[in-house]
Structures are given as structure tokens and as C-alpha cells.
Design a protein around this motif. Sequence first.
Motif, PDB file in Angstrom:
ATOM      1  N   ASP A  96       0.787  -1.011  -0.004  1.00 44.04           N
ATOM      2  CA  ASP A  96      -0.343  -0.038  -0.914  1.00 44.04           C
ATOM      3  C   ASP A  96       0.745   1.584   0.109  1.00 44.04           C
ATOM      4  N   VAL A  99       0.324   2.887  -2.977  1.00 43.58           N
ATOM      5  CA  VAL A  99      -1.075   3.703  -3.343  1.00 43.58           C
ATOM      6  C   VAL A  99      -0.812   4.656  -2.731  1.00 43.58           C
ATOM      7  N   VAL A 108      -5.130   8.702  -7.470  1.00 45.61           N
ATOM      8  CA  VAL A 108      -6.625   7.799  -6.982  1.00 45.61           C
ATOM      9  C   VAL A 108      -7.357   8.315  -7.136  1.00 45.61           C
ATOM     10  N   ALA A 111      -9.442   3.340  -3.058  1.00 44.52           N
ATOM     11  CA  ALA A 111      -8.766   1.970  -2.823  1.00 44.52           C
ATOM     12  C   ALA A 111      -9.244   1.784  -1.415  1.00 44.52           C
ATOM     13  N   GLU A 226      -3.522  -3.347  -1.593  1.00 44.03           N
ATOM     14  CA  GLU A 226      -4.143  -2.157  -1.933  1.00 44.03           C
ATOM     15  C   GLU A 226      -5.373  -2.048  -2.822  1.00 44.03           C
ATOM     16  N   ALA A 228      -6.353   0.066  -5.986  1.00 49.09           N
ATOM     17  CA  ALA A 228      -6.674   1.500  -6.549  1.00 49.09           C
ATOM     18  C   ALA A 228      -7.495   1.536  -7.476  1.00 49.09           C
TER      19      ALA A 228
END
Lengths: 274, 264
Positions: A96, A99, A108, A111, A226, A228
Amino acid sequence: MFGNPRRPLLAAALGSLAALGVLAILLYRDAGPGLHPNRPPLLVYCAAALKPAMHATAAGYEKETGTPVEFTFGNSEQVLAAAVTGRGDLLLPADDSYVRLAEAKGVVAEAVPLARMRAVVLARPGNPRSITRFDDLLAPDLKLGQANPDAAAIGKVTRDHLRTLGRWDALHANTTVYHTTVAEAANAVKVGSNDAAVVWDAVAAQYPDLAVVRLPELDGATARVELAVLKSAADPDAARRFVRYVRAADRGQTQFRAAGFADLEPGPVWDSGR
Amino acid sequence: MTRAADRWFVLALAVLGGSYVLLVAALLAVDVLYTSPGQVRAVLDEPYIRAAIRLSVLSATVTTILALWVAVPLGYLLSRTAFPGKAVVELLVDVPLVLPPLVVGISLLVLFQTAPGRVVEAVVPVTYRVPAVILAQFAVVTAFAVRTMRVTFDGIDPRAERVALTLGCSRAGAFRRVALPAARRGMLAAATLAWARALGEFGPVQVFAGATPGKTVVLPTAVFLEAQVGRLDAALAVSLVMVAVAGVVLVLTRLLGLRAGDRS
């Protein structure tokens, strides 16, 4: 004296141009529909280490919904770089922190957590060096590989966690080699170049012939996976629908579990009507 | 005594040269031993591998033709003419030879995010598409082709071209009627080298074209993808497919090139 080389050379020059034209047409045709001629696919920038779980999930999704999913694979830095170019629907790096970097770059939309990975020790088949305790990793003649803490998430997470325990300096001093990716560290054990490596448990599951050792000192070295949705998604609703499929307890999570992810975020069952 | 010395000389050459031949043979042998015919068949059954073979062969061929169209005139210019800034041009042409391949890929990625790059993208989408595969290969292999053509033209005595000029040929005529036919084998060598390099190019292609199965995955990228998930046997099977494809094409090229050379 000079013969008549004009024609063969002219023919070669014209022939090469004609060949270029034919090849360009063939490549253009290939570049069009790709492997999915029916519907526009979702494009996922995906860490190569997650390929088995995501490939199987995407195959199921296409079968059930008719929507194909295409992937661009690479390491986490590469998929992050691809995501910030302003194209693509989804981003799935290996952990993550990438992300968070993508969020900082403003690409993003949302997520969702999928799973958690834990650092383990991967050893040669049958664990011939009898690695059962952390101190076994400090044996002077042990060939130990790690992923570089400045290049790979597993290295960074392991270093940060072991520093809090005061054990990092000893492990660092006994590390034979740092690799650029966690897969290289695992492959080195598989081919016998190293005796052991620190890898994610989900990566270790891809090497069923090797031994996996869980150490209490590494239990806190974890990372979250994660998925996204990117702001550049051509159809955000279609992207979110795929995210729900990946998270579904009876769909994507089944594939993630089969690929070695033991710690999955609780997800609802798949509802194809939503 | 002399014959004995000659034998030792030849033996020394064979040992020194043979060590490299043995190394390559050993590499191929372990590749074969680590995988199996069944594994090779299995990877050939995968649609994305078949697409990668097709894209690798087509893109390497396009790249080779483009590289030759640049390398022949540039190699001739560098060999036969003097002009201001020639040293700088020579240095620039050699840059892709010394740059790490990854840097070439990152540089291409950044180039196409600049204003002129975005204009090109608006007309012909390049980044993460098939043109990116070709451009990444072209950026690297053309340097090898130029160097080969430069050495080729350096090795051709310019007096024949000067004689052609005194007999009424134009500069272009001397190039076309004298220099080019004499450089035929060099062109074949440059094409072979460029094609083989393009087929094996990985770093810049992966960064600039991505790794989208069925679209931009070439054979070296497929090897990387298989190795990333621990399928080393599959990765080596793909490598063997690549060696086989390259072997067939290079042998055919050599045979056709030699036949054309014999006719001329």
C-alpha cells in the motif's frame, strides 16, 4: 567496371519499404483488439508478484460478466509510473505504500484493502540448515538473501520492523546479498544460490517445493495489498464493479487464497446485480 | 620444431576461444536440463506467449529495417566525410551503447511526457503501445548498426569511389554503384546484429511499452513475468523458444545473404 548494381539495390530498398508497410499493417491489426476482440477491456497496472491471483480472478470475471480485463505487469515502481501517465483503470502494487504515493500524485479515486502479507523465511527444500529461530539466520556460513530495503517493500518493512526490535543490524551484517525484487530473492533460494531469504508469505506460497519458516521476530513485518481505482478510469462504475468482484469472499478472495494469501480482508459475497 | 610450435599456437587459440564457446554451450545445456519438452509445449500453448513470439519477430524485423535505413547513410557519412561537430555526433551515436538499458526506457518515457512528446502522442499513441516496443528497440540497436556500418565503410578502400568520380559518376552514383555493393556483407552483419539485439531487448521495452499480455509483451518480458512468480522452468522454456526462433531466423538470413553474395 561497376556492373549494373542499380536494380538489385533499388529492389532491396523498395522491398524493405514494402516489407515495412506489410509489417506495420500486421502490427496495427495485432494492436487493435489484442486478446479481447469483443468488448473494451479494463486496464489494470498490476505488480508481477500478484499475477497468479489476479489472472485467475480476471478470467472468472470475464466469464461471468463478459468484460475482459487486461494487465500491464511490472514491479511496484513501474506500475506506479504507468498509473500516473493519465491512462488506465486500476492500480494494484505489491504493497500500500505505492498506493499512498499514487494518492499524493492525485491519480487515485479510491482504494480498498484486499489482503495482508507477512514476512517469512524461505529456505531450501527440507530446511537443511535447520532454521527455526531468528539467531539461526545469523550463522556465519549461512547464505542469506534479502530484497533491497530501498527498492522493494519487503526489504523496507523488514528493516523498519527489526530496527524497532534492535535486531536489524545483526541481520544486515549477515546478509550475503541484496536483490532488487522479492522474486529474485526467492528464485536465488530455489536455484540453490542462497540458503534462505526473507520474503512475503504470499510469495513463498508460489514455491511449494521450498521450506517456509515463520519467526516471531518477523510477525510484525507486514504490508497491505490495496486495489485502487484510478481517476483516469474510462468507466469508473465498471472499474468499481471489478473491485467488488476481486473483494468478494466467493470470487476474488478464493483465487487470492489459492495463490497463498492467508490473511484476507473480510469481503461480502458476490452480487452480480449490483 | 616449427610444426610443433604451430600446433601449440593453434591449441592456445582453441583453448582461449573455446572457453567462451563452452560457456555458451553450458548455459544452453542447463536451460535444457532445467526445463522439459512438456514445459516448452505448455508455454507454447499459452496465448500470451504465442502473441509475444509474433510481436517479437515482427517488431524486431521492423526495427532492423528502420535501423538499416539510418545506419547505412550515417555510417557512410561518418566514414567518408568531415564536418563540424563530427566528434559530438560520434559521441551521441555511441551513447545508447554505454547507457544502462533501463535509463533508455526511462528517458523515452519522460520524453513522451514533454510538450512535443504529447503532441506526437495525440497523433500516434506511442507509450505503452506497440510503437513504444519498436522505438525502444530502435533507440538501442541502431547504435550497433551504425557502428557496424561505420567499420564496414572504413574497411572499403575509398579509391574505387574516387575512380568512379573521375569516370563521371556523381557522388550519389559512386555511393550507389561502388560503396553500397562493396558494403553488402557489412549490411548483412549490421542487420543480423540489429535483429538479434532487438529480439533480446528487455529493459527499455518493459519500461516504455509496459508488459500487457497480448499487446506489448515480447519474449524477454515473458521470461521476466514467469520468473517473477517463481516459474523458473517456464521462464527457461520461453528462453529456449527465443533461442530457437532466433536460431532459425539468423541461419536463414545467413544462407540467403551468402547466396545473394555469391550471385553478385
